[in-house]
Design a protein around this motif. Structure first.
Motif, PDB file in Angstrom:
ATOM      1  N   THR A 307     116.949  39.455  18.566  1.00 11.26           N
ATOM      2  CA  THR A 307     116.374  39.674  17.245  1.00 11.26           C
ATOM      3  C   THR A 307     116.677  41.086  16.803  1.00 11.26           C
ATOM      4  O   THR A 307     116.415  42.048  17.531  1.00 11.26           O
ATOM      5  CB  THR A 307     114.847  39.456  17.272  1.00 11.26           C
ATOM      6  OG1 THR A 307     114.565  38.126  17.715  1.00 11.26           O
ATOM      7  CG2 THR A 307     114.252  39.677  15.890  1.00 11.26           C
ATOM      8  N   SER A 308     117.242  41.237  15.617  1.00 11.47           N
ATOM      9  CA  SER A 308     117.504  42.562  15.061  1.00 11.47           C
ATOM     10  C   SER A 308     116.299  42.995  14.233  1.00 11.47           C
ATOM     11  O   SER A 308     115.808  42.240  13.386  1.00 11.47           O
ATOM     12  CB  SER A 308     118.761  42.529  14.185  1.00 11.47           C
ATOM     13  OG  SER A 308     119.000  43.797  13.615  1.00 11.47           O
ATOM     14  N   VAL A 309     115.812  44.188  14.499  1.00 12.92           N
ATOM     15  CA  VAL A 309     114.646  44.717  13.779  1.00 12.92           C
ATOM     16  C   VAL A 309     115.099  45.934  12.983  1.00 12.92           C
ATOM     17  O   VAL A 309     115.567  46.926  13.548  1.00 12.92           O
ATOM     18  CB  VAL A 309     113.511  45.104  14.748  1.00 12.92           C
ATOM     19  CG1 VAL A 309     112.263  45.500  13.956  1.00 12.92           C
ATOM     20  CG2 VAL A 309     113.199  43.962  15.711  1.00 12.92           C
ATOM     21  N   GLU A 310     114.970  45.855  11.666  1.00 14.34           N
ATOM     22  CA  GLU A 310     115.426  46.926  10.790  1.00 14.34           C
ATOM     23  C   GLU A 310     114.312  47.928  10.521  1.00 14.34           C
ATOM     24  O   GLU A 310     113.145  47.704  10.851  1.00 14.34           O
ATOM     25  CB  GLU A 310     115.912  46.324   9.460  1.00 14.34           C
ATOM     26  CG  GLU A 310     116.975  45.243   9.607  1.00 14.34           C
ATOM     27  CD  GLU A 310     118.247  45.768  10.229  1.00 14.34           C
ATOM     28  OE1 GLU A 310     118.596  46.943   9.971  1.00 14.34           O
ATOM     29  OE2 GLU A 310     118.902  45.011  10.971  1.00 14.34           O
ATOM     30  N   ALA A 311     114.677  49.056   9.924  1.00 13.21           N
ATOM     31  CA  ALA A 311     113.712  50.107   9.602  1.00 13.21           C
ATOM     32  C   ALA A 311     112.592  49.560   8.715  1.00 13.21           C
ATOM     33  O   ALA A 311     112.837  48.780   7.787  1.00 13.21           O
ATOM     34  CB  ALA A 311     114.423  51.258   8.902  1.00 13.21           C
ATOM     35  N   GLY A 312     111.369  49.964   9.019  1.00 16.75           N
ATOM     36  CA  GLY A 312     110.217  49.511   8.262  1.00 16.75           C
ATOM     37  C   GLY A 312     109.649  48.188   8.718  1.00 16.75           C
ATOM     38  O   GLY A 312     108.697  47.681   8.111  1.00 16.75           O
ATOM     39  N   LYS A 313     110.190  47.631   9.789  1.00 13.65           N
ATOM     40  CA  LYS A 313     109.729  46.345  10.294  1.00 13.65           C
ATOM     41  C   LYS A 313     109.212  46.480  11.727  1.00 13.65           C
ATOM     42  O   LYS A 313     109.501  47.445  12.435  1.00 13.65           O
ATOM     43  CB  LYS A 313     110.857  45.310  10.259  1.00 13.65           C
ATOM     44  CG  LYS A 313     111.422  45.047   8.864  1.00 13.65           C
ATOM     45  CD  LYS A 313     110.376  44.421   7.947  1.00 13.65           C
ATOM     46  CE  LYS A 313     110.968  44.105   6.581  1.00 13.65           C
ATOM     47  NZ  LYS A 313     109.930  43.502   5.675  1.00 13.65           N
ATOM     48  N   ALA A 314     108.459  45.482  12.165  1.00 13.73           N
ATOM     49  CA  ALA A 314     107.940  45.449  13.531  1.00 13.73           C
ATOM     50  C   ALA A 314     107.866  44.001  13.988  1.00 13.73           C
ATOM     51  O   ALA A 314     107.704  43.084  13.168  1.00 13.73           O
ATOM     52  CB  ALA A 314     106.554  46.091  13.615  1.00 13.73           C
ATOM     53  N   VAL A 315     108.000  43.785  15.297  1.00 11.65           N
ATOM     54  CA  VAL A 315     107.909  42.440  15.863  1.00 11.65           C
ATOM     55  C   VAL A 315     107.002  42.443  17.082  1.00 11.65           C
ATOM     56  O   VAL A 315     106.798  43.472  17.732  1.00 11.65           O
ATOM     57  CB  VAL A 315     109.298  41.881  16.258  1.00 11.65           C
ATOM     58  CG1 VAL A 315     110.183  41.701  15.043  1.00 11.65           C
ATOM     59  CG2 VAL A 315     109.966  42.775  17.293  1.00 11.65           C
ATOM     60  N   ARG A 316     106.504  41.258  17.370  1.00 12.71           N
ATOM     61  CA  ARG A 316     105.661  41.029  18.545  1.00 12.71           C
ATOM     62  C   ARG A 316     106.401  40.076  19.473  1.00 12.71           C
ATOM     63  O   ARG A 316     106.799  38.984  19.057  1.00 12.71           O
ATOM     64  CB  ARG A 316     104.322  40.416  18.117  1.00 12.71           C
ATOM     65  CG  ARG A 316     103.373  40.062  19.241  1.00 12.71           C
ATOM     66  CD  ARG A 316     102.130  39.386  18.655  1.00 12.71           C
ATOM     67  NE  ARG A 316     101.133  39.104  19.667  1.00 12.71           N
ATOM     68  CZ  ARG A 316     101.113  38.020  20.422  1.00 12.71           C
ATOM     69  NH1 ARG A 316     102.067  37.097  20.263  1.00 12.71           N
ATOM     70  NH2 ARG A 316     100.165  37.838  21.314  1.00 12.71           N
ATOM     71  N   VAL A 317     106.599  40.494  20.731  1.00 12.18           N
ATOM     72  CA  VAL A 317     107.289  39.672  21.717  1.00 12.18           C
ATOM     73  C   VAL A 317     106.246  39.100  22.676  1.00 12.18           C
ATOM     74  O   VAL A 317     105.644  39.829  23.463  1.00 12.18           O
ATOM     75  CB  VAL A 317     108.331  40.481  22.508  1.00 12.18           C
ATOM     76  CG1 VAL A 317     109.114  39.568  23.446  1.00 12.18           C
ATOM     77  CG2 VAL A 317     109.278  41.208  21.555  1.00 12.18           C
ATOM     78  N   ALA A 329     100.494  45.732   7.392  1.00 11.19           N
ATOM     79  CA  ALA A 329      99.172  46.263   7.728  1.00 11.19           C
ATOM     80  C   ALA A 329      98.974  46.326   9.239  1.00 11.19           C
ATOM     81  O   ALA A 329      98.487  47.328   9.781  1.00 11.19           O
ATOM     82  CB  ALA A 329      98.086  45.395   7.083  1.00 11.19           C
ATOM     83  N   THR A 330      99.349  45.253   9.931  1.00 10.53           N
ATOM     84  CA  THR A 330      99.207  45.233  11.394  1.00 10.53           C
ATOM     85  C   THR A 330     100.101  46.292  12.032  1.00 10.53           C
ATOM     86  O   THR A 330      99.706  46.961  12.989  1.00 10.53           O
ATOM     87  CB  THR A 330      99.568  43.843  11.947  1.00 10.53           C
ATOM     88  OG1 THR A 330      98.734  42.863  11.325  1.00 10.53           O
ATOM     89  CG2 THR A 330      99.370  43.800  13.453  1.00 10.53           C
ATOM     90  N   ARG A 331     101.302  46.440  11.510  1.00 13.26           N
ATOM     91  CA  ARG A 331     102.213  47.465  12.027  1.00 13.26           C
ATOM     92  C   ARG A 331     101.598  48.853  11.880  1.00 13.26           C
ATOM     93  O   ARG A 331     101.619  49.666  12.820  1.00 13.26           O
ATOM     94  CB  ARG A 331     103.540  47.405  11.255  1.00 13.26           C
ATOM     95  CG  ARG A 331     104.517  48.526  11.577  1.00 13.26           C
ATOM     96  CD  ARG A 331     105.824  48.337  10.818  1.00 13.26           C
ATOM     97  NE  ARG A 331     106.747  49.413  11.124  1.00 13.26           N
ATOM     98  CZ  ARG A 331     106.980  50.455  10.325  1.00 13.26           C
ATOM     99  NH1 ARG A 331     106.352  50.541   9.158  1.00 13.26           N
ATOM    100  NH2 ARG A 331     107.838  51.390  10.683  1.00 13.26           N
ATOM    101  N   ALA A 332     101.030  49.150  10.729  1.00 15.01           N
ATOM    102  CA  ALA A 332     100.437  50.468  10.491  1.00 15.01           C
ATOM    103  C   ALA A 332      99.256  50.723  11.416  1.00 15.01           C
ATOM    104  O   ALA A 332      99.091  51.836  11.937  1.00 15.01           O
ATOM    105  CB  ALA A 332     100.001  50.584   9.032  1.00 15.01           C
ATOM    106  N   LEU A 333      98.435  49.708  11.643  1.00 14.33           N
ATOM    107  CA  LEU A 333      97.276  49.861  12.519  1.00 14.33           C
ATOM    108  C   LEU A 333      97.711  50.078  13.971  1.00 14.33           C
ATOM    109  O   LEU A 333      97.176  50.941  14.668  1.00 14.33           O
ATOM    110  CB  LEU A 333      96.388  48.616  12.436  1.00 14.33           C
ATOM    111  CG  LEU A 333      95.662  48.374  11.104  1.00 14.33           C
ATOM    112  CD1 LEU A 333      94.990  47.011  11.125  1.00 14.33           C
ATOM    113  CD2 LEU A 333      94.647  49.463  10.827  1.00 14.33           C
TER     114      LEU A 333
END
Length: 423
Positions: A307-317, A329-333
């Motif tokens: 999975t490619s994750v670009e700037a400003g994004k987040a993922v949960r594995v 919102a979840t990323r910021a928290l």
């Protein structure tokens, strides 16, 4: 239902953690039957024949992370969790093969063998024979020459040229791919051994501590509280892979020939010239990756998917290898600590208090477990543990008191105090 794994005694645990392979083999030999039973339960009847493989991979994975465990029970719990994780990956591989081929092809696996033989196989996996690349190249060239001669001979007998030519082209692709896999497999084995070696370095922070370190390849790592980085002695020279337990934010030096890779639980994150943050505490249910600049590639240790994750994004594995994008919102928290704050939105006190304990080295408990169900939303600066505690108490309508050992006890502010208040 399989029996619970028994923790090692203190002497065995100390030897195991120090890298004594006699302690590793002794632990595996005595725990093998129980590990296999747990693997069989986790795999189910259809895949129970893979239980030996799962047991072996779980033990080797835990061995590679041995520096992360502070107690024998923690090691036993991690080993049991590793069995579940490896079993989940095996089920995913089986399902993928079934979907691709309409019936999973047979693959080699460890069947029911004695603990002694299983220990021997584990050591062979831990210390694989070095790949003889020259011999591999020679064998491939010989095979190519042999197949080419056969096809030329068939063409000479009047057969059409298109079929043999296509086969030669396919063979060429297979040769290139095979050499690539040989090289990549050899590198991965070398990196894994280097990370588990006695001369690997561990950079760690205690509860309430944070800090930034300069890595030998020119990158920087901002390490969160109660976190560890493990780096091979060759980091920055022949390899740029490290292991993270906890959380850290990385600013990766660009212009390097080797990729910068972070291993965290079941996730592998690869980047170049970028800024990203990873959270992977042992108690977390998943690994979370957030990118501030550039991009990273995320895949799981079983090698399935990327999975490619670009700037400003987040993922949960997740432990089963599934990857899900997080909302903003979840990323910021989740990664507010990078900006020196902790943030919570409609979170139960039972989840907030452990975070405050980690980041402020705060020793606090609830007078009544039901108080942990209260929900709070707040943003806390990371300068003062006292201010953090007061903000939580105000948001959850709690009273701050102290027990006889002067440890903080939070009670219901609307009820009679359960502990004396400190003047």
């Amino acid at each position: 239902m399989a029996d619970q794994l028994q923790p090692l005694d203190n002497a065995q645990f100390v030897a195991f953690k120090s890298g004594d392979e006699n302690a590793l083999t002794g632990a595996y030999r005595t725990q093998y039957d129980t590990l296999v039973a747990h693997a069989r339960d986790a795999l189910g009847p259809e895949l129970a024949h893979f239980s030996g493989r799962v047991a072996q991979q779980a033990m080797l994975g835990t061995w590679a992370r041995r520096a992360d465990f502070d107690t024998a029970p923690a090691l036993a719990a991690a080993l049991q969790a590793a069995v579940v994780g490896e079993a989940a990956q095996q089920r995913r591989r089986h399902a993928a093969l079934h979907a691709r081929h309409g019936g999973a092809p047979q693959t080699p696996h460890l069947s029911a063998i004695s603990a002694e033989e299983a220990t021997t196989r584990m050591l062979e996996a831990l210390h694989p024979a070095p790949v003889d690349h020259e011999k591999a190249v020679s064998d491939v060239k010989a095979a190519r020459k042999h197949h080419a001669a056969e096809h030329v001979n068939k063409v000479g007998k009047g057969r059409g040229w298109k079929g043999p030519a296509a086969l030669i082209a396919v063979l060429g692709v297979a040769i290139v791919y095979g050499m690539k896999m040989l090289n990549e497999g050899g590198v991965d084995i070398a990196v894994t051994k280097a990370l588990a070696a006695d001369d690997a370095r561990t950079l760690s922070s205690q509860r309430g501590q944070r800090g930034t370190v300069d890595l030998s390849d020119g990158s920087k790592a901002k390490i969160g509280s109660e976190s560890k980085l493990r780096l091979p002695v060759e980091f920055g020279r022949t390899m740029r892979t490290l292991v993270l337990t906890g959380t850290a934010s990385f600013t990766v030096a660009a212009g390097q020939p080797l990729p910068f890779t972070v291993r965290a639980a079941n996730a592998i994150i690869t980047a170049s010239g970028t800024q990203f943050t990873v959270r992977a505490f042992a108690a977390d249910s998943a690994v979370v990756v957030s990118v501030d600049e550039g991009s990273v590639a995320v895949h799981t240790k079983d090698g399935s998917g990327e999975t490619s994750v670009e700037a400003g994004k987040a993922v949960r594995v997740a432990p089963d290898g599934s990857v899900k994008e997080l909302d903003d919102a979840t990323r910021a928290l989740t990664f507010a600590w990078v900006r020196d704050t902790l943030a919570f939105a409609d979170a139960p006190v039972s989840a907030v208090l452990p975070e405050l304990s980690r980041w402020f080295d705060l020793k606090a408990s609830l007078a009544d477990a039901t108080l942990g169900e209260r929900k709070v939303s707040l943003r806390i600066g990371m300068q003062s543990s006292g201010d953090a505690l007061k903000m939580l108490a105000t948001a959850a309508n709690l009273a701050i008191g102290f027990d006889k050992d002067e440890k903080v006890v939070l009670s219901d502010a609307g009820a009679a105090p359960a502990a004396k208040k400190k003047k």
